[in-house]
Scaffold this motif. Structure first.
Motif, PDB file in Angstrom:
ATOM      1  N   MET A   1       0.839  -1.210   0.000  1.00  0.00           N
ATOM      2  CA  MET A   1       0.000   0.000   0.000  1.00  0.00           C
ATOM      3  C   MET A   1       0.866   1.249   0.000  1.00  0.00           C
ATOM      4  O   MET A   1       0.562   2.240  -0.665  1.00  0.00           O
ATOM      5  CB  MET A   1      -0.924  -0.002   1.226  1.00  0.00           C
ATOM      6  CG  MET A   1      -1.965  -1.093   1.202  1.00  0.00           C
ATOM      7  SD  MET A   1      -2.782  -1.261   2.804  1.00  0.00           S
ATOM      8  CE  MET A   1      -4.028  -0.008   2.642  1.00  0.00           C
TER       9      MET A   1
ATOM     10  N   LYS B   1       1.239   4.142  -2.914  1.00  0.00           N
ATOM     11  CA  LYS B   1       0.697   5.421  -2.392  1.00  0.00           C
ATOM     12  C   LYS B   1      -0.813   5.301  -2.161  1.00  0.00           C
ATOM     13  O   LYS B   1      -1.597   6.169  -2.543  1.00  0.00           O
ATOM     14  CB  LYS B   1       1.011   6.570  -3.349  1.00  0.00           C
ATOM     15  CG  LYS B   1       2.511   6.801  -3.522  1.00  0.00           C
ATOM     16  CD  LYS B   1       2.785   8.067  -4.288  1.00  0.00           C
ATOM     17  CE  LYS B   1       4.245   8.455  -4.410  1.00  0.00           C
ATOM     18  NZ  LYS B   1       5.275   7.449  -4.184  1.00  0.00           N
ATOM     19  N   ARG B   2      -1.214   4.212  -1.570  1.00  0.00           N
ATOM     20  CA  ARG B   2      -2.635   3.957  -1.322  1.00  0.00           C
ATOM     21  C   ARG B   2      -2.935   3.873   0.165  1.00  0.00           C
ATOM     22  O   ARG B   2      -3.875   3.204   0.579  1.00  0.00           O
ATOM     23  CB  ARG B   2      -3.041   2.638  -2.009  1.00  0.00           C
ATOM     24  CG  ARG B   2      -3.127   2.722  -3.527  1.00  0.00           C
ATOM     25  CD  ARG B   2      -3.588   1.408  -4.125  1.00  0.00           C
ATOM     26  NE  ARG B   2      -2.570   0.362  -4.030  1.00  0.00           N
ATOM     27  CZ  ARG B   2      -2.633  -0.711  -3.254  1.00  0.00           C
ATOM     28  NH1 ARG B   2      -3.670  -0.886  -2.476  1.00  0.00           N
ATOM     29  NH2 ARG B   2      -1.663  -1.605  -3.242  1.00  0.00           N
TER      30      ARG B   2
END
Ligand SMILES: [Zn+2]
Length: 319
Positions: free
Chosen positions: A15, A19-20
């Motif tokens: 993640m 960049k989540r």
């Protein structure tokens, strides 16, 4: 990183790489599962100046400060012995997240035992969760999501941590070479390996065996009440915990759960005997155990042997 936490760590790394990352996580799981260790690893990566293959580099200024628990953009709340986390603490947290990071990477706030937040504190946190400041990571830790306001939980990404039993047992055997460690011991400690390690290191298993063995001896030889009471009093307050969990196992056995799946399977004769008692009797005894615990806490002059004798006769002989 503890082996059973690796899947959670790897998922976080993916993640992070994509960049989540959400602004807020809730790490749920029993004490001793490793919530804090995981949060430390996450925060270190989040703040590292030059991550290497989605891991903290370990060398940069941020990593050095992180290791010394002195990073100015990383704050841990709810880590003291005070009973509740008040609104002032949460206001402090919100202010910290609103400020610009001192080292530039971002800001991390961790709330340990988040269930200890007062209602006012939880409401204050809700405002921060509704409008999360940029580039911040908020990590709540709690034994269970059920213990928090649903409005808080719904604004966090909830991860419930569990340890793979085989992996946990292998790790425990590595920590305590030569020691006999059964799956039941892990289950007695909510499947949490760090808690199980402390339990084994601090004599918890010996204490449990003593409490239950004294009951089994008394069942067969009722004149041993003196040594039973002595044992139970010396092991209080965990005496009450072990006895109520034994009764819970007896109820489960009654309902058809296989003996070998129960934490108290190491006392099969006692468990089978108790499972033959009427269910109401077992339930009443569990209830009375709570009252007994309270009586002994409230009345220093109470004589435990008399209270325990009453409780035993209800459990073992009453029809
Ligand atoms: Zn670094």
């Amino acid at each position: 990183m503890y082996p059973w936490l690796m899947p959670y760590w790897q998922r976080f790394q993916l993640m992070f790489a994509g960049k989540r990352l959400p602004h807020a996580f809730l790490l749920a799981g029993p004490s001793g599962i490793g919530k804090s260790a995981l949060a430390v690893q996450w925060a270190s990566l989040f703040l590292c100046e030059k991550p290497q293959q989605n891991s903290p580099c370990g060398h940069c200024h941020a990593c050095q400060l992180s290791r010394q628990q002195a990073h100015p953009d990383w704050h841990v709340y709810g880590d003291d012995d005070t009973r509740t986390i008040g609104v002032d603490t949460i206001r402090q947290l919100s202010a910290q997240l609103m400020n610009s990071p001192q080292l530039g990477r971002g800001k991390v706030a961790v709330i340990r035992q988040a269930e200890r937040m007062t209602e006012a504190a939880a409401n204050a946190l809700l405002k921060t969760l509704e409008e999360p400041p940029g580039n911040s990571l908020l990590i709540l830790q709690s034994e269970s999501a059920m213990k928090l306001l649903p409005t808080i939980v719904s604004r966090c990404q909830v991860w419930t941590l569990q340890a793979d039993e085989q992996q946990a047992l292998t790790w425990l055997h590595e920590q305590l070479p030569g020691r006999n460690i059964s799956p039941a011991m892990l289950r007695l400690n909510q499947g949490a390996p760090l808690r199980t390690l402390a339990y084994l290191n601090e004599g918890g298993e010996q204490q449990r065996q003593a409490v239950i063995t004294a009951l089994d001896a008394y069942r067969l030889q009722p004149w041993t009440i003196g040594s039973l009471t002595k044992c139970w009093v010396s092991a209080m307050p965990v005496t009450f915990e072990w006895l109520s969990r034994l009764l819970l196992d007896a109820l489960k056995l009654q309902q058809g759960v296989a003996l070998q799946q129960l934490p108290f399977a190491d006392h099969p004769a006692l468990l089978s005997f108790l499972a033959q008692r009427p269910a109401e009797c077992l339930l009443d005894s569990m209830q009375q155990l709570l009252q007994l615990k309270q009586s002994l806490a409230d009345m220093p002059s109470a004589v435990p042997s008399i209270l325990f004798a009453d409780w035993l006769s209800q459990l073992l002989t009453k029809e």
